[in-house]
Design an enzyme around this catalytic site. Structure first.
Site, PDB file in Angstrom:
ATOM      1  N   PRO A  56       0.843  -1.197   0.000  1.00 35.53           N
ATOM      2  CA  PRO A  56       0.000   0.000   0.000  1.00 35.53           C
ATOM      3  C   PRO A  56       0.881   1.250   0.000  1.00 35.53           C
ATOM      4  O   PRO A  56       2.038   1.204   0.448  1.00 35.53           O
ATOM      5  CB  PRO A  56      -0.805  -0.137   1.299  1.00 35.53           C
ATOM      6  N   HIS A  57       0.335   2.338  -0.497  1.00 32.04           N
ATOM      7  CA  HIS A  57       1.117   3.572  -0.543  1.00 32.04           C
ATOM      8  C   HIS A  57       0.210   4.788  -0.631  1.00 32.04           C
ATOM      9  O   HIS A  57      -0.954   4.684  -1.014  1.00 32.04           O
ATOM     10  CB  HIS A  57       2.110   3.551  -1.708  1.00 32.04           C
ATOM     11  N   GLY A  58       0.786   5.924  -0.267  1.00 34.72           N
ATOM     12  CA  GLY A  58       0.050   7.174  -0.347  1.00 34.72           C
ATOM     13  C   GLY A  58       0.996   8.337  -0.564  1.00 34.72           C
ATOM     14  O   GLY A  58       2.079   8.388   0.022  1.00 34.72           O
TER      15      GLY A  58
END
Length: 172
Positions: free
Chosen positions: A66-68
């Site tokens: 996951p990433h942001g």
């Protein structure tokens, strides 16, 4: 760029437990915050959940990344979690995720998260590497495994740099 430059010991959990993808993401964001890279935890968490709605970051083979990318990130960073029991992460192959890497990227033009994602993805294709990470007995051992793989795969940085420069040349 070395992966261990972005991954701090306090942002690693080797015995994670979660009942859901949402719980994993919440715990991963908390781990990231432990590393001091987040200036607004709620906004960053929302950004990661919004990215996940666009499509799962459970890439399969027991791995999720996951990433942001948001202004809520003060400095690029990584958090890692090993889930010995696994968790249903809506992965592309339908299998549980056991190894999670969360990427935090500031909202800048350089898209550092894509470089980290690329490098990490290549490293994680090595089954021996992922198995070693899943079986690390300590955070120090986890970091050493990554550092060793990073040293062996220096050519990834060169390929990423070449990709960037050739794209830049085409854009002119």
């Amino acid at each position: 760029m070395k992966i261990t430059d972005l991954l701090k010991k306090q942002s690693i959990c080797l015995d994670g437990k979660a009942d859901s993808k949402e719980q994993v993401i919440r715990e991963m964001v908390d781990l990231m915050a432990e590393g001091g890279n987040i200036n607004d935890i709620d906004t960053y968490r929302e950004t990661v959940f919004k990215r996940e709605e666009e499509g799962t970051t459970g890439i399969g083979e027991g791995i999720a990344i996951p990433h942001g990318k948001t202004e809520a990130v003060s400095a690029p960073g990584l958090a890692a979690m090993v889930l010995p029991e696994g968790v249903d992460y809506d992965s592309l192959d339908g299998e549980p995720a056991y190894l999670i890497f969360l990427i935090a990227a500031p909202n800048t033009e350089d898209n550092i998260h894509l470089d980290v994602l690329s490098k990490l993805s290549v490293m994680l294709m090595d089954d021996n590497f992922t198995e070693s990470l899943r079986n690390a007995g300590s955070v120090d051992e986890f970091m050493e495994i990554i550092d060793k793989a990073d040293e062996e795969k220096k050519d990834i940085d060169e390929r990423l740099a070449d990709t960037g420069s050739s794209e830049g040349a085409r854009a002119k």
